[in-house]
Design an enzyme around this catalytic site. Structure first.
Site, PDB file in Angstrom:
ATOM      1  N   SER A 232      65.418  -2.865  21.567  1.00 47.53           N
ATOM      2  CA  SER A 232      64.414  -3.196  22.570  1.00 47.53           C
ATOM      3  C   SER A 232      63.578  -4.409  22.134  1.00 47.53           C
ATOM      4  O   SER A 232      64.130  -5.428  21.725  1.00 47.53           O
ATOM      5  CB  SER A 232      63.542  -1.970  22.846  1.00 47.53           C
ATOM      6  OG  SER A 232      62.736  -2.159  23.993  1.00 47.53           O
ATOM      7  N   ASP A 326      70.836  -0.106  31.685  1.00 50.61           N
ATOM      8  CA  ASP A 326      69.525  -0.340  31.089  1.00 50.61           C
ATOM      9  C   ASP A 326      68.557  -0.826  32.170  1.00 50.61           C
ATOM     10  O   ASP A 326      68.804  -1.839  32.828  1.00 50.61           O
ATOM     11  CB  ASP A 326      69.660  -1.400  29.986  1.00 50.61           C
ATOM     12  CG  ASP A 326      68.356  -1.695  29.267  1.00 50.61           C
ATOM     13  OD1 ASP A 326      67.330  -1.077  29.597  1.00 50.61           O
ATOM     14  OD2 ASP A 326      68.373  -2.558  28.363  1.00 50.61           O
ATOM     15  N   HIS A 360      68.415   2.720  28.193  1.00 52.90           N
ATOM     16  CA  HIS A 360      67.846   1.731  27.279  1.00 52.90           C
ATOM     17  C   HIS A 360      67.822   2.168  25.823  1.00 52.90           C
ATOM     18  O   HIS A 360      68.229   1.422  24.937  1.00 52.90           O
ATOM     19  CB  HIS A 360      66.424   1.389  27.739  1.00 52.90           C
ATOM     20  CG  HIS A 360      65.782   0.283  26.955  1.00 52.90           C
ATOM     21  ND1 HIS A 360      66.302  -0.996  26.910  1.00 52.90           N
ATOM     22  CD2 HIS A 360      64.664   0.265  26.173  1.00 52.90           C
ATOM     23  CE1 HIS A 360      65.534  -1.754  26.153  1.00 52.90           C
ATOM     24  NE2 HIS A 360      64.540  -1.032  25.683  1.00 52.90           N
TER      25      HIS A 360
END
Length: 411
Positions: A232, A326, A360
């Site tokens: 991330s 995502d 994600h």
């Protein structure tokens, strides 16, 4: 049958490392009778996660979760670890948090009669993070804050910096489990931890350079090349480190953006501003969650190039993991742009792994799936995307590939 004759077994042992597969079996049941299996854990914030699945005993009065299909509940079909990865939080939008890796995650398992709901048997699986002999050393060296994990045995070992952030602070599970595989891993905090700023105005890349120098200087670390693993937002830090530092040879980015995000990055006299979100691209889901997947512009567009991280400067090998569903941002597009940019500069150093229907936060294997949660930069709960089964499969596959990647380039 009497309760005392029914047993719930966890094989090969009730104690194991968190990333290990176990076999769950129930014996002594009445043949062909329905039985419900339940799992439960409480994370370090006190949030309860639960799952359940309905099975039917075979002709010998046994249910073997590694072979028998679930007929309903949190998942269906043959899923050996379904009772673990399908656990969902009782408190909506909660991500599983493990702050203290010195203690195991305790998963309670129960077998209940499918007819009466009576508890027939129970057992507890202790899923640990540190193998015997591993060292966990809190680091407070100059500005550096984090935790160093050193595997048992005779070194030196390859060194890896683990950049993991979820709203700040420090996360140790991945770092500790990776150290079990024969790496010295520095879990590095960079805001919101101990005396580090909770709300920094920018990120100073020289802090990360000090951390790499510290790790490389440890006697247990086999240098000179260092690896980085990130996910991330921390992928931006990993890409910047790989671009500006010498000696970075292998970098893993899980669902990355190749443009700088959220806050400016400073390095010596260089300032890389963050991408400006396109507010009109933010949507709301039917359930009232914010969907920010398309909020960030393409950093390769001319007007955004000042935010583009200069990965063409990097001399390392990259492994990008991409979740196709995502919703934190368009990581598939960003991986494509990264490959194009490196190729345009004569570099074929990027490997991309693509996972359909994954969300994600690709974590270590068997970690409960997180479909939504509070996003610190947005200030609201957002959707992270994915489907539980596909997401779990992706986590398991990626974990092995990350280890192979580091071993091929660091050893």
């Amino acid at each position: 049958m009497a309760y005392s004759q029914i047993r719930l077994k966890i094989l090969p042992s009730v104690r194991c490392l968190f990333d290990k597969l176990v076999q769950v079996k129930v014996e002594g049941l009445a043949p062909h009778k329905p039985v419900e299996l339940r799992s439960r854990l409480v994370d370090d914030r006190g949030v309860t996660f639960k799952a359940s699945a309905l099975y039917k005993a075979d002709e010998t009065g046994q249910v073997d979760v590694s072979r028998a299909p679930s007929l309903g509940g949190s998942y269906t079909g043959v899923e050996p670890m379904g009772l673990f990865w399908s656990m969902a939080p009782e408190t909506p939008h909660s991500k599983y948090v493990k702050k203290n890796v010195l203690s195991p995650t305790v998963v309670e398992l129960e077998a209940l009669s499918g007819d009466t709901g009576e508890i027939l048997a129970s057992e507890t699986n202790e899923r640990g993070f540190m193998t015997e002999g591993m060292k966990r050393i809190p680091v407070q060296e100059g500005r550096i804050r984090g935790v160093l994990f050193i595997p048992p045995g005779k070194g030196p070992f390859p060194g890896i910096v683990d950049l993991y952030t979820f709203g700040g602070a420090l996360s140790e599970p991945k770092a500790s489990l990776l150290a079990n595989k024969g790496f010295v891993v520095l879990a590095l905090a960079y805001y919101g931890y101990k005396d580090l700023p909770k709300n920094p105005k920018h990120f100073d890349l020289e802090y990360f350079e000090e951390a790499v120098t510290y790790l490389r200087g440890q006697p247990e670390v086999k240098g000179p090349g260092i690896g980085i693993t990130s996910i991330s937002h921390s992928c931006g830090m990993a890409l910047a480190m790989s671009s500006f530092f010498s000696g970075i040879v292998a970098t893993v980015c899980v669902n990355a953006c190749i443009g700088n995000t959220v806050l400016p990055v400073h390095y010596k006299d260089i300032v890389i501003p963050p991408l400006t979100p396109i507010i009109k691209n933010i949507k709301m889901t039917d359930s009232g969650l914010v969907d920010i997947r398309d909020a960030l512009p393409d950093p390769c567009w001319e007007k955004h190039k000042e935010s583009l991280l200069p990965i063409e400067r990097a001399s390392c090998h990259f492994l990008f993991a991409v979740s196709e569903d995502d919703h934190n941002w368009n990581s598939a597009l960003f991986a494509k742009r990264a490959a194009e940019r490196l190729r345009d500069h004569g570099k074929e150093t990027l490997q991309v792994l693509t996972y359909p229907n994954a969300g994600h936060f690709l974590e270590v294997p068997h970690m409960p799936y997180c479909p939504s949660g509070f996003h610190a930069a947005v200030g609201q709960n957002v959707v992270f995307g994915g489907e539980p089964k596909a997401h779990s499969d992706a986590q398991l596959d990626l974990w092995g590939r990350v280890q192979e990647f580091f071993k091929s380039h660091l050893i």
